[in-house]
Design an enzyme around this catalytic site. Structure first.
Site, mmCIF file in Angstrom:
data_model
loop_
_atom_site.group_PDB
_atom_site.id
_atom_site.type_symbol
_atom_site.label_atom_id
_atom_site.label_comp_id
_atom_site.label_asym_id
_atom_site.label_seq_id
_atom_site.Cartn_x
_atom_site.Cartn_y
_atom_site.Cartn_z
ATOM 1 C CB VAL A 299 10.763 -19.596 -8.738
ATOM 2 C CG1 VAL A 299 11.061 -20.710 -9.748
ATOM 3 C CG2 VAL A 299 9.269 -19.278 -8.737
ATOM 4 C CG ASN A 496 15.601 -17.351 18.494
ATOM 5 O OD1 ASN A 496 15.762 -16.136 18.538
ATOM 6 N ND2 ASN A 496 14.649 -17.910 17.775
ATOM 7 N N GLY A 547 19.087 -15.331 -3.115
ATOM 8 C CA GLY A 547 19.492 -15.069 -4.486
ATOM 9 C C GLY A 547 20.953 -14.680 -4.608
#
Length: 616
Positions: A299, A496, A547
Site C-alpha cells: 500500500v 541485467n 518504505g
C-alpha cells in the site's frame, strides 16, 4: 692521450647536441615552448599566493583526457546479505592509474519470504552463478575491451558492451543447440501416445449470479508464458555501463544526474530538472503476510505534486509513526464473563507487524478495506485530506496470487476470483476509495483482455501500471512498442544487460507513447544510490524506492533530498504537474497511433496543497 681525450669530448658534445635537438623537436611538436611562455606570463600578472598550485591547475587542463585502463568486478553483499556485483573503474589520469569510482548493481531476483526450501536453495545457486559469471566477464574480457576508451563517450562504451553481450548470447545459443543434438542422439525416440481426451466443460455453480456471459461459463485460464530467458552474467553489462557513467561524472566534477540528463537531451543541458514524485510503501499485506489478505503487496502513498520531497517524506514519517503506535496498541478485551483478569483477552485479534525487505511493515489484515481504512483514519486524525495532501497506489502483484489448480486469483486466503471478477473488484475498490490513483500489476501479463477492461473502466481516474507484467527493457526496445498491455505506464528498473543508452532510449519510447515512467528499485537493494540520479536525469514521473526503513532504502531518500537542495540552490528545480489521466477510446487510439495526442482531460485532483496540514 690528449688526442684520445679530445676525441671522446667531441663525441660527447655531438651526443648532447643530438639529444638537445631531439628534445627541442619533441617539445615543439607538443607546443610546449609557446604554452610555457603564455603560462609563465599569465602567472606573473596574476601573482597567485600559491604559485605552484596555480601552475598545477593550469597544467592539469592541458593534460590528455583520462582513459579507462582497468575495470574490476567483485562479489559483494546487498542489503539482504545476498551476493551481487560491484564494479570499479580505473583510469589513466596524467600518466598514472587511478581508482575513480565504484558502483553496485542489484540483481533481478525477487525475494520470496515464504518460499519452499528447495526453491530457495535453487535460486541461491542461480544467483551465485550469475554473480560469479559477471565477475569473470568483467575481469577477463570487458576490462580489455574498454582499455583506452574515454569514459565521457558513453555511446561508444555501451556499443562495445552491447557487442560483447551479443557474442555471449550467440555462444549460449550454440552451446544449447550442441547439448540438445547430443541429447537427441543418445535418447531413443518414444513411441507416440494417444492424446488424452479434453476435460468436460466446468459445471455451473449452484446459486451463481446472473450477469455477464463470461461469468456464466468461465473461460479456461491462459497458461503462463515461458519465462523470458536471462543470460547468466548479464548484470555485468548494466553494472559496467553505470560505472562508466559515474566515472565520467566524477572526472568532470558533475553530479551523475546531470550527466544522464545531458545524455538524454543530446548534450544540451535542460533549463529545469524535476524531482520524481515519490511512491512510498507504508504497509504490506501480500501473499507472504501473516493475515488472510493477499491482494496488497504494497500500500503506497504518493504525496501531493506541489510538496517537496522533504515535505512529503516528513508527512509520511508522521503517518508511519501512527501506524506503529496502532500496531503496538493491544486490542480492547471483551467484557469478562468469568471471574479473573484474563478471561477477555482472547477477543479481537491483535494487529502485528514485522519489517519486510521492502522497508515497510508487513501487517496481518484479513480484508481489503482494513489497511486503507487504517491510513484513512490516521490521516483524518492528523488533519490530512486523502486526495488532496496525498494519494494512494496499490501494488497488487497479481502474478503471485494465481492458483493455477483453480484457475483463479486468491485475493484473500480461501477467497478466489477469476480474471473477470477481478475487474469488478478493482472498479468497486476505486469507487469506494477514490484517493487510489494507481494500480500496479493488477493482473498477470497473460490476461490481456482484463487489462483492456480495467483500463477502459478506470483509465480516466487511475494509472494502470505494468511492472512484473511488462517485458524486459531489451525486449521492449527490440519490439519498439510499450503497448503490448493496455496500461498507463511502466516500471523501469536498471538490471541485467540494460545500459545507460538503453535507459535513455526506453524513457524516450515511453514518453513518445504518452505513457508514464516509474523508476523502481529491485527487491534486494544495495546501499548504492545511483538509482536516484538516474531517475532525476531521465525525467521520470515517479520513483518507487520502497518504505522509509532499512539503510539501503533510506540512503536513496537522502540522496533525493541532496539533489533537491542542489537544484533549488542552482535555480534549476522544476515543478511537477498535477495528476492527469487519459482514457483513450478506440478512435482516440487511432489518432494517437498516427502521432497526434488527444486533448488531455482536466486534472483529477487539481486542488491546492494545505500547507499547514502538510507540515504536520
Amino acid at each position: 692521450m690528449g688526442e684520445e681525450g679530445g676525441g671522446r669530448s667531441c663525441g660527447t658534445t655531438r651526443e648532447l647536441q643530438k639529444l638537445k635537438q631531439q628534445a627541442m623537436e619533441y617539445y615543439r611538436e607538443n607546443d610546449v615552448p609557446r604554452r610555457l611562455e603564455e603560462l609563465l606570463n599569465s602567472t606573473f600578472y596574476l601573482q597567485p599566493a600559491d604559485v605552484y598550485g596555480h601552475l598545477a591547475n593550469c597544467f592539469s587542463k592541458l593534460a590528455k583526457p583520462p582513459t579507462i585502463c582497468k575495470v574490476v568486478g567483485k562479489n559483494v553483499l546487498d542489503g539482504l546479505g545476498l551476493p551481487t556485483l560491484q564494479v570499479e573503474i580505473f583510469c589513466t589520469v596524467q600518466n598514472f592509474p587511478k581508482n575513480i569510482c565504484s558502483v553496485v548493481i542489484s540483481t533481478h531476483f525477487e525475494v520470496h519470504e515464504n518460499a519452499l526450501p528447495k526453491l530457495v536453495e535453487a535460486e541461491e545457486l542461480e544467483r551465485s552463478d550469475a554473480v560469479s559469471t559477471a565477475v569473470r566477464w568483467v575481469n577477463e574480457t570487458i576490462t580489455e575491451e574498454l582499455q583506452g576508451l574515454a569514459p565521457s563517450n558513453q555511446a561508444e562504451v555501451d556499443q562495445v558492451l552491447r557487442t560483447f553481450f551479443e557474442s555471449k548470447v550467440q555462444e549460449d545459443k550454440e552451446r544449447k543447440e550442441l547439448e540438445k543434438s547430443l541429447e537427441d542422439s543418445t535418447v531413443p525416440t518414444p513411441s507416440p501416445l494417444t492424446p488424452p481426451l479434453p476435460p468436460p466443460p466446468p459445471a455451473k455453480k449452484t446459486g451463481q449470479k446472473q450477469g455477464r456471459k463470461d461469468t456464466l461459463t468461465e473461460k479456461p485460464i491462459i497458461p503462463p508464458e515461458p519465462v523470458e530467458p536471462i543470460l547468466c552474467g548479464s548484470m555485468a553489462i548494466g553494472a559496467v555501463s553505470l560505472a562508466v557513467a559515474r566515472t565520467s561524472a566524477v572526472l568532470g566534477n558533475n553530479p551523475l544526474y546531470l550527466n544522464i540528463a545531458l545524455l538524454k537531451h543530446h548534450q544540451d543541458q535542460p533549463a529545469k530538472l524535476t524531482i520524481p514524485l515519490l511512491m512510498v510503501s507504508l504497509v504490506s499485506c501480500g501473499k507472504s503476510s501473516p493475515g488472510k489478505l493477499n491482494l496488497m503487496k504494497e500500500v503506497i502513498c504518493i504525496p501531493h505534486p506541489r510538496l517537496t520531497a522533504q515535505q512529503g517524506v516528513d508527512m509520511l514519517l508522521e503517518i508511519q509513526k501512527h501506524i506503529n503506535k496502532t500496531i503496538e496498541m493491544p486490542p480492547p478485551p471483551k467484557p469478562e464473563t468469568r471471574k479473573g483478569h484474563n478471561g477477555g483477552q482472547r477477543g479481537q485479534q491483535q494487529i502485528t507487524g514485522k519489517m519486510s525487505h521492502l522497508g515497510c511493515l508487513t501487517i496481518n489484515y484479513d480484508t481489503i478495506e482494513q489497511p486503507l481504512l487504517l491510513i484513512q483514519g490516521i490521516c483524518a486524525n492528523l488533519g490530512l485530506e486523502m486526495g488532496t495532501n496525498l494519494h494512494l497506489a496499490i501494488n497488487c502483484a497479481a502474478h503471485e496470487l494465481m492458483d493455477y489448480s483453480k484457475g483463479k486469483y486468491e485475493v484473500m486466503m480461501g477467497t478466489y476470483k477469476n480474471a473477470a471478477e477481478m475487474v469488478d473488484l478493482y472498479v468497486e475498490l476505486i469507487n469506494k476509495f477514490p484517493s487510489i490513483i494507481a494500480l500496479i500489476d493488477p493482473f498477470r501479463k497473460e490476461d490481456s483482455e482484463q487489462w483492456d477492461s480495467t483500463y477502459n473502466a478506470l483509465g480516466s481516474k487511475c494509472y494502470i501500471i505494468a511492472g512484473t507484467a511488462s517485458k524486459s527493457i531489451s525486449k521492449l526496445l527490440e519490439d519498439g512498442n510499450v503497448g503490448i498491455l493496455r496500461c498507463s505506464g511502466l516500471i523501469v528498473k536498471h538490471t541485467n544487460q540494460t545500459t545507460m543508452s538503453d535507459l535513455v532510449e526506453m524513457t524516450n519510447l515511453i514518453d513518445s507513447k504518452k505513457h508514464i515512467a516509474v523508476f523502481g528499485s529491485a527487491d534486494g537493494e544495495s546501499s548504492d544510490d545511483s538509482l536516484v540520479d538516474l531517475a532525476v536525469g531521465l525525467g521520470v514521473r515517479f520513483i518507487k524506492l520502497g518504505g522509509l526503513s532499512r539503510g539501503e532504502r533510506v540512503t536513496k531518500y537522502n540522496r533525493l533530498f541532496t539533489i533537491e537542495e542542489e537544484l533549488v540552490q542552482n535555480g534549476t528545480l522544476g515543478f511537477n504537474a498535477e495528476h492527469t489521466f487519459f482514457s483513450l477510446n478506440e478512435e482516440a487510439k487511432k489518432v494517437a497511433t498516427a502521432g497526434e495526442l488527444p486533448e488531455p482531460s482536466e486534472p483529477i485532483f487539481a486542488t491546492e496543497v494545505v500547507e499547514e496540514s502538510a507540515k504536520t
